[in-house]
Design an enzyme around this catalytic site. Structure first.
Site, PDB file in Angstrom:
ATOM      1  N   HIS A  78     -52.861 -14.856 -42.853  1.00 44.04           N
ATOM      2  CA  HIS A  78     -52.786 -15.647 -41.615  1.00 44.04           C
ATOM      3  C   HIS A  78     -53.334 -17.066 -41.797  1.00 44.04           C
ATOM      4  CE1 HIS A  78     -57.039 -14.448 -40.560  1.00 44.04           C
ATOM      5  NE2 HIS A  78     -57.003 -15.596 -39.929  1.00 44.04           N
ATOM      6  N   ASP A 124     -52.816  -8.516 -44.283  1.00 44.57           N
ATOM      7  CA  ASP A 124     -53.310  -9.892 -44.151  1.00 44.57           C
ATOM      8  C   ASP A 124     -53.894 -10.346 -45.490  1.00 44.57           C
ATOM      9  OD1 ASP A 124     -53.949 -12.302 -43.046  1.00 44.57           O
ATOM     10  OD2 ASP A 124     -55.627 -11.556 -41.817  1.00 44.57           O
ATOM     11  N   SER A 216     -62.273 -16.668 -41.944  1.00 42.80           N
ATOM     12  CA  SER A 216     -61.090 -15.928 -42.392  1.00 42.80           C
ATOM     13  C   SER A 216     -60.676 -16.324 -43.798  1.00 42.80           C
ATOM     14  CB  SER A 216     -59.899 -16.238 -41.486  1.00 42.80           C
ATOM     15  OG  SER A 216     -60.039 -15.554 -40.295  1.00 42.80           O
TER      16      SER A 216
END
Ligand code: 4AZ
Length: 358
Positions: A78, A124, A216
């Site tokens: 992502h 992911d 992230s």
């Protein structure tokens, strides 16, 4: 009906592996993120960040990453699925974003997992190829038998994400959070839904430490006392807010993507040939001994087993560098081996089976 369940069969197997090694004392960790603390960067030479080209590291950073080979970094899908190689750069081993120590490298290719789903955040995971190799040291993503990525294991998350859950407050220095791996069932009861076996959860009961916006893509790591090395078990992926009591951060379970990583980052001469496996059976004693050939380049082996004849699910166990393993079982299983070195793994050996059901 098989009498021995996989868990029982391989409990005896694990015990035989464990007695092969003496234990080491666990690492002294002095290590933020939310509730964390500034981190000593010298300790994490493989720590990386994704920055917008043309901006300073501090202004341009939007995700974490990790160096897993001289010319490859691992991150969350992502973070990069919407980016072009010409719009981003990778910083490596740069503890303080204000200081241009470490490296800043251009990107040759962005490889997003083909089954990444932007809604569920399934798969992911993405690989970013560097245009020039890094001079820094990569981290290994394959866990060893002594750590795996099981509940209760101490873990550290690293990142330059916000240090406040209520307002964006971005640090100049890398931060780390000391967390524990949480079992998926426990995480599910907290997070309601959306957690699969390809994800893992980490947090602390007080929820005082957690990853958040900007973390992230960064690594969740555990210390392996057997090899005295840090291993990456997770990629910071998502959560329901940050540092909320009763909730946990969600990470991509990296070991489930060992083949995706190896198939894409390992050159033909780094790829290992599969071992060759033989089973010797003693039907009277229900003993099975597996023996496999060594490959010069291998630093360790992984044992794969599955119930016979269904062949699903497939369980995988790191057995380190041993080449002989005995177990006692009244069940029926397929057995196969693979070999590995660093982040490169071979395909399966020949697949054998035994059937001790009566
Ligand atoms: C994010 O937005 C994010 N508390 C990362 C991790 C977590 C929540 C949000 C987990 O990058």
């Amino acid at each position: 009906m098989p009498i021995t369940t996989p868990a029982v069969f391989f409990r005896s197997l694990l015990i035989s592996i464990l007695i092969c090694y003496s234990s080491f004392s666990s690492a002294q960790i002095t290590p933020k993120i939310i509730g964390g603390k500034p981190s000593n960067l010298i300790q994490w030479p493989w720590m990386a960040g994704i920055v917008l080209k043309g901006r300073s590291s501090f202004d341009g950073i939007f995700c974490g990453a990790s160096l897993i080979a001289k010319d490859w970094v691992l991150t969350a899908a992502h973070c990069v699925f919407d980016e072009k190689r010409s719009t981003i750069e990778i910083i490596i081993n740069q503890a303080d974003l204000d200081n241009n120590e470490g490296e800043r490298l251009s990107v040759d290719r962005i490889l997003v997992h083909p089954l990444f789903d932007t809604e569920s955040l399934l798969n992911d995971i993405a690989l970013v190829k560097l245009r020039t190799p890094s001079t820094s040291t990569p981290i290994t993503v394959l866990p060893t038998y002594s750590i795996e990525d099981s509940a209760g294991q101490d873990a550290i998350a690293l990142g330059w994400g916000t240090t406040s859950a209520v307002e964006p407050k971005y640090p100049k220095r890398l931060h780390q959070a000391d967390l524990s791996i949480i079992s998926n069932p426990k995480c599910l009861t907290a997070l309601v839904d959306g957690i699969t076996e390809n994800m893992l959860c980490a947090g602390v009961p007080s929820a005082k430490q957690d990853t958040c916006q900007g973390d992230s893509g960064g690594p969740l790591i555990v210390f392996d006392s057997q090899t005295q090395s840090w291993r990456q078990v997770g990629i910071t992926s998502w959560g329901d807010g940050c540092a909320r009591k009763g909730f946990y951060g969600v990470y991509t379970r990296v070991k489930k993507y060992a083949s995706f990583i190896s198939d894409n980052i390992c050159s033909a001469n780094e790829k290992l040939t599969p071992p060759s496996l033989s089973l010797s059976l003693n039907k009277e004693l229900f003993d099975v001994t597996a023996h496999w050939s060594t490959s010069n380049k291998a630093s360790g082996y992984r044992l794969h087993y599955a119930p016979f004849p269904q062949a699903q699910p497939i369980y995988t166990l790191d057995v380190s560098e041993i080449t002989l393993l005995s177990a006692n079982s009244r069940g029926a299983f397929y057995v196969a081996m693979s070999s590995y070195k660093n982040n490169c793994i071979s395909g399966f050996s020949n697949i054998e089976h035994f059937d001790f059901r009566q």
